[in-house]
Write an enzyme that holds these catalytic residues in place. Structure first.
Site, PDB file in Angstrom:
ATOM      1  N   GLY A  67       0.815  -1.213   0.000  1.00 35.46           N
ATOM      2  CA  GLY A  67       0.000   0.000   0.000  1.00 35.46           C
ATOM      3  C   GLY A  67       0.841   1.252   0.000  1.00 35.46           C
ATOM      4  O   GLY A  67       0.594   2.198  -0.767  1.00 35.46           O
ATOM      5  N   PRO A 109     -12.612  -8.819  -4.597  1.00 36.75           N
ATOM      6  CA  PRO A 109     -13.685  -7.823  -4.455  1.00 36.75           C
ATOM      7  C   PRO A 109     -13.263  -6.704  -3.511  1.00 36.75           C
ATOM      8  O   PRO A 109     -12.587  -6.945  -2.496  1.00 36.75           O
ATOM      9  CB  PRO A 109     -14.842  -8.633  -3.859  1.00 36.75           C
ATOM     10  N   VAL A 111     -13.944  -4.155  -0.589  1.00 34.17           N
ATOM     11  CA  VAL A 111     -14.791  -4.181   0.607  1.00 34.17           C
ATOM     12  C   VAL A 111     -14.890  -2.767   1.175  1.00 34.17           C
ATOM     13  O   VAL A 111     -13.928  -2.273   1.784  1.00 34.17           O
ATOM     14  CB  VAL A 111     -14.220  -5.146   1.664  1.00 34.17           C
ATOM     15  N   ARG A 379      39.571 -29.329   0.324  1.00 30.81           N
ATOM     16  CA  ARG A 379      38.647 -30.280   0.933  1.00 30.81           C
ATOM     17  C   ARG A 379      39.397 -31.174   1.904  1.00 30.81           C
ATOM     18  O   ARG A 379      40.607 -31.371   1.792  1.00 30.81           O
ATOM     19  CB  ARG A 379      37.985 -31.139  -0.153  1.00 30.81           C
ATOM     20  N   HIS A 761      21.303 -23.912   6.299  1.00 27.86           N
ATOM     21  CA  HIS A 761      20.620 -24.333   7.520  1.00 27.86           C
ATOM     22  C   HIS A 761      19.240 -23.693   7.607  1.00 27.86           C
ATOM     23  O   HIS A 761      19.040 -22.553   7.180  1.00 27.86           O
ATOM     24  CB  HIS A 761      21.434 -23.943   8.753  1.00 27.86           C
TER      25      HIS A 761
END
Length: 1088
Positions: A67, A109, A111, A379, A761
């Site tokens: 908004g 719609p 309201v 590694r 994680h």
């Protein structure tokens, strides 16, 4: 990740379907979705209210404060909506730092209402319970709701009543709206719990005389609860955060991840970037991204991702080829770099995973050279030396610059090399081969236990940094030291004589624990028994040093606890579906003081219930989603610390002076390496797990370390997300923590990214500024902790603090004493290529070890090409009728693929042994036939019965899997020892293609394949195997071919038919093993 954002449309659909409230909820299901491809004529046909009502239109792409950003069109007719969309649909828009394209819109719609009718409500989860926030002034200008809203916390397992809502939340609401709002909020909370939401916000919630209107909604659900909520959720789509496109490659990797027991993640940040990563481990992947950003590479970082959990060679190949394909699409003037990094693996065979990466590099060697790609590799872990050797060799053979480093190099040093911030060593020092670590270089085979079980550092009482003063905050030391009182947890979790029970048939982990016990000179193994509900009570063989011992395995936990009262630790390898129930059961036994939950993906609501129960009973929970923890010289949990080579290299066989606590399991092993190289070693280390709500927290363990005299300094490796690190700050400033604490929180790169990135994680996501790694590192620094500038400097800071403690006499390093020799397992020695052994049996009949089943040297596909079948003849002989051609072909195909299962199955194996023992022909045949059952030869009819019963009763596939799990039964026809979803069984694929093409209906097969999707998401080898496929396909055939009327007859027929198929296997092996004159030609004819 567990908590995932869903679209507003999905959230409202859940609410409208399942909310239970007396409040009249209006405009249910009255929304329409619009994209650039929308057919407006069809849209108005499906939603005729669009032509008659005033409308609201807004983007549905996880954008906050729409908004205020002018992204909501209000009180428009349909033509007005279309005009409004012309200037926004498919247009670039900037929201904060994120720039993206508006693609999806929602029309609802309009309201009409007043400001006084707008309210705000939000429900979100924390460790202690669920918080409900309510404010009587909702809407665009709601402002800081945390400061203004009424708040109510509902503790775990508690319920919410309308009276509570009215009294504590609705104090400023007009009386005529209180009843409606109270009913709606209670219904909303029950919906939130039932559908495993983790966050649900409605703003504004409008209440008029007509009822309740949900105008704007934002929500997250716990994606790990899919197996529980599948029937209600359906297939949920999780949209990417605004500003990041959803790439097909990401979807491909997500699909691989869903089919795998391993973890495979990929997020594209900048496909045109020059810095690409392929990192093993959820924690390590964040550390590498942090380091790249710290060194100025944030704008060139192309991707975030990780692979972990022991993926297969094929899985890593698929993952690697996806990344290599992406990075070789566009050239970069400076060339590109690929960082293949990782911490020291706990259980992943590095060489095996590197084989997949090497295959991909070879396949893409041309484009890689064309795009001037340089590769940097670092590694460690099981068999990493062989993996690095293979990686180095492929660089030499392909001409691609590949720089290879092992555990001797700091984990993130290759990032500085790749970005030109540090020189590349010509010949980096290499550690010894895995095998060399397992041999004791000294002449003494056994080290006296007394020399290595005490603290490795000599303690000087006068200079001990353990505080003598009273604690100012936190629990008193005496309370922590108790270990049996209600609610009080032990300071010492593991001792030299700790006994554990292992839930699950994790033989490799148990053997690793026993080897660790042996090098620590424990008198007895730390594992007393195992619990595995899918077999009867029996004993399992393990090695204790040079000897073999038997370990009892129990079907139920009650028997195990009764017979082993000395056990006070449970290590649970239960699956994510079983972990909750097995943990709750374990906590019913007062002897259990510590439980380690290894499984990843347990729903957060279940974890919070476990935490609450554990706190009430004084049980310490380590995990979920953890590798565990280790106390050198005493005890280790499961695969923690890796294999023996790393145990010895990191000196984990005896205690040092440094204790650590980490979230990441892989990074905990890296800490073992860093601490062993910069200090006298680890005293204790725990990985609390990567979930949002770990069973025990950083502070729980740091307070234990504070109250343990042998610990002289503490290391904490935190991460982005959560606020637990601030409790450490408080403990330091209030004097509760007085020992030196070295801290670092990973995830500092998150603040540099334009859009939100979910790291490996589940808990690694900041929901507010205070949860960022940068904020937490600064707070820790301000509180007095030792905080490096980056992870790159963590080892240096640890060494500086340690050296200071040595210099002032707090730590006096002791003399190293070597551990005893532990023999290498045969299977691992064979994996390393150090030994060979002749096979007990060899056969020329069949071979299914490769990609395709082979009969006598002919691939199964060639057998079918030669049209070698007897289906038509068998149809006439057995059924006295002519079956449709496709049915005959199917029978032929089934007989071909089941004619020989190989010598390893029980029937054939028993036949071979009996024949070689000199028994006569009939005895040999009978020895094989007697082993026909559900697990061999009879699995077809059992699979047909189970799937047919479930399908005919109307059970959903997820409900069927859950029921079988609850009943403790295996699903017949599911699972294979060699084949998997990533290494499919060609037999099944051949039959599937035929069935789909020729059968008039495959309802039961489709049902079984839906079950396979669920089981393979747990473990990739839980596929629909050839027996299960034939069973369900035959039911489909006999129900639809027109020749049979009773399903019971078809099941009996399948048994008879495939008992004969089993007999074929047995007879073929007797024919080979017995002398020629004893061949079974005449017998075979008589059987038929």
């Amino acid at each position: 990740m567990s908590a995932k954002a869903i679209s507003e449309q999905t959230g409202k659909e859940f609410l409208y379907k399942y909310v239970c409230t007396s409040a009249p909820v209006q405009n249910r299901f009255r929304y329409a979705s619009v994209t650039a491809e929308t057919d407006w004529d069809r849209l108005t046909q499906e939603h005729p209210w669009l032509l008659t009502e005033r409308l609201v239109v807004k983007p549905d792409q996880l954008i906050k404060r729409r908004g205020k950003l002018g992204l909501v069109g209000i009180d428009l007719d349909l033509q007005g909506v279309r005009e409004w969309l012309k200037t926004r649909l498919m247009r670039d828009t900037t929201v904060g730092k994120a720039k993206g394209v508006l693609k999806n819109f929602l029309i609802e719609p309009f309201v009409p209402h007043t400001q006084e009718e707008e309210f705000y409500v939000c429900i979100y989860a924390t460790r202690e319970g669920d918080h409900v926030l309510f404010h009587h002034e909702g809407g665009v200008e709601v402002g800081d709701v945390d400061a203004k809203a009424q708040k109510l916390m509902i503790a775990v397992d508690d319920t919410l009543s309308e009276d509570q809502v009215t009294e504590q939340l609705l104090t400023h609401v007009p009386d005529d709206k209180k009843e409606v709002l109270a009913s709606f909020i209670v219904g909303l909370f029950n919906l939130y719990e039932d559908l495993y939401f983790t966050y649900l916000e409605i703003n504004p919630l409008v209440v008029t005389q007509d009822g309740v209107y949900v105008l704007d909604m934002a929500a997250k659900i716990d994606a790990t609860a899919d197996y529980i909520c599948k029937a209600k959720w359906g297939d949920v789509e999780f949209p990417p955060p605004f500003g990041r496109e959803a790439y097909p490659e990401e979807a491909y990797i997500a699909d691989l991840d869903a089919k795998s027991g391993a973890s495979l993640k990929l997020t594209l940040l900048n496909p045109r970037g020059r810095i690409w990563t392929m990192v093993a481990g959820g924690g390590a992947s964040v550390v590498y991204s942090d380091t790249i950003c710290d060194l100025g590479g944030v704008d060139e970082l192309a991707n975030y991702g990780e692979y972990s959990g022991a993926p297969s060679e094929q899985q890593t190949y698929d993952y690697a080829k996806t990344i290599l394909s992406l990075m070789t699409r566009e050239k970069h003037p400076q060339g590109k770099v690929l960082i293949i990094g990782g911490s020291i693996a706990n259980f992943t065979n590095v060489a095996a995973t590197f084989k997949g990466i090497v295959r991909a590099i070879k396949d893409f060697q041309g484009p890689l050279k064309e795009h001037e790609v340089t590769i940097f590799v670092r590694r460690g872990g099981p068999n990493y030396q062989e993996g690095l050797r293979v990686m180095g060799e492929v660089g030499k053979t392909t001409g691609i610059p590949i720089h290879v480093f092992g555990t001797e190099t700091h984990m993130t040093a290759i990032v500085g090399m790749a970005l030109g911030h540090r020189p590349i060593p010509n010949q980096p020092p290499m550690d010894a081969h895995t095998a060399n670590f397992l041999l004791n270089a000294s002449n003494s085979a056994v080290t006296p236990a007394t020399t290595r079980t005490a603290s490795f550092s000599e303690t000087r009482t006068s200079n001990d940094v353990t505080p003598a003063k009273k604690s100012k905050a936190g629990l008193p030391a005496a309370a922590h030291a108790s270990s049996g009182c209600n609610g009080a947890k032990a300071t010492t979790l593991f001792r030299k004589h700790t006994k554990a029970m292992v839930w699950g048939m994790q033989t490799r982990a148990v053997q690793g624990m026993m080897d660790f016990d042996y090098v620590c000179s424990r008198e007895e193994p730390s594992v007393a028994a195992m619990v595995y509900p899918f077999t009867g009570d029996h004993k399992q063989k393990f090695y204790w040093g040079h000897k073999e011992i038997l370990l009892p395995v129990y079907k139920n936990m009650a028997d195990a606890m009764k017979k082993h009262p000395e056990v006070d630790v449970l290590i649970s390898f239960a699956s994510l579906r079983s972990a909750f129930d097995s943990t709750v059961e374990a906590m019913q036994y007062p002897q259990i003081h510590t439980i380690a939950i290894i499984a990843e993906g347990i729903p957060e609501a279940q974890t919070r219930k476990i935490i609450k129960m554990a706190d009430e009973k004084g049980v310490t929970i380590i995990g979920p989603a953890t590798v565990g923890g280790i106390k050198p010289g005493c005890f280790k949990i499961g695969n923690t610390g890796g294999m023996l080579d790393n145990i010895l290299a990191s000196k984990l066989y005896r205690p040092g002076s440094v204790a650590y606590v980490s979230r990441s399991g892989g990074m905990s092993n890296e800490l073992n390496n860093i601490i062993s190289r910069t200090t006298d070693g680890v005293y204790e280390g725990v990985a609390i797990g990567g979930d949002r709500y770990p069973g025990s927290t950083f502070m729980d363990h740091i307070l234990r370390y504070q109250d343990t005299p042998g610990i002289k300094m503490i290391v904490m490796l935190g991460e982005i997300g959560g606020t637990e690190e601030y409790k450490i700050c408080q403990g330091i400033t209030e004097g509760r923590i007085t020992k030196p604490v070295v801290c670092w929180c990973i995830g500092t790169c998150a603040t540099m990214f334009a859009s939100e990135v979910q790291f490996g994680h589940a808990g690694a996501c900041a929901n507010q500024a205070s949860e960022t790694a940068v904020a937490k590192n600064q707070a820790l620094r301000d509180a007095g902790a030792y905080v490096p500038k980056s992870f790159d400097e963590l080892g240096n800071v640890i060494k500086t603090v340690y050296d200071e403690l040595v210099s002032n006499g707090t730590i006096v390093p002791a003399q190293e004493v070597p551990p005893p020799t532990v023999p290498m397992d045969y299977s691992w020695a064979r994996e390393l290529g150090l030994i060979r052994k002749p096979a007990s049996f060899m056969t020329s009949i069949c071979d299914e070890r490769g990609q395709e089943l082979i009969y006598a040297g002919m691939p199964i596909t060639e057998v079918f090409k030669e049209e070698m079948g007897l289906g038509g003849v068998l149809g006439l002989l057995w059924f006295q009728r002519r079956l449709p051609r496709y049915a005959c072909q199917f029978i032929e195909m089934c007989l071909m693929v089941t004619a020989d299962h190989g010598p390893a199955v029980s029937g054939a194996h028993n036949t071979i042994v009996c024949a070689r023992a000199g028994k006569d022909l009939i005895s040999s045949l009978t020895s094989g036939l007697l082993t026909i059952g559900d697990r061999f030869g009879g699995a077809l009819d059992a699979a047909a019965k189970q799937f047919s019963k479930a399908f005919d009763s109307g059970m959903l596939p997820m409900e069927f899997v859950n029921k079988m799990k609850k009943d403790g039964k295996l699903i017949m026809g599911i699972g294979h020892r060699v084949k998997s979803i990533n290494n499919p069984d060609m037999r099944v694929q051949i039959l599937k293609d035929f069935v789909k093409q020729h059968f008039t209906s495959t309802q039961l097969l489709d049902y079984a394949l839906d079950v396979e999707k669920i089981t393979t998401s747990k473990k990739p080898n839980l596929i629909l195997n050839v027996d299960g496929f034939i069973g369900v396909a035959f039911v489909d055939l006999l129900r639809t071919c027109g020749g049979f009327t009773r399903c019971q007859e078809c099941i009996v027929w399948i048994v008879a038919f495939f008992a004969d198929g089993t007999l074929t296997t047995i007879v073929s092996h007797i024919n080979v093993e017995l002398v020629p004159e004893m061949r079974l030609t005449s017998l075979w004819r008589s059987v038929h």
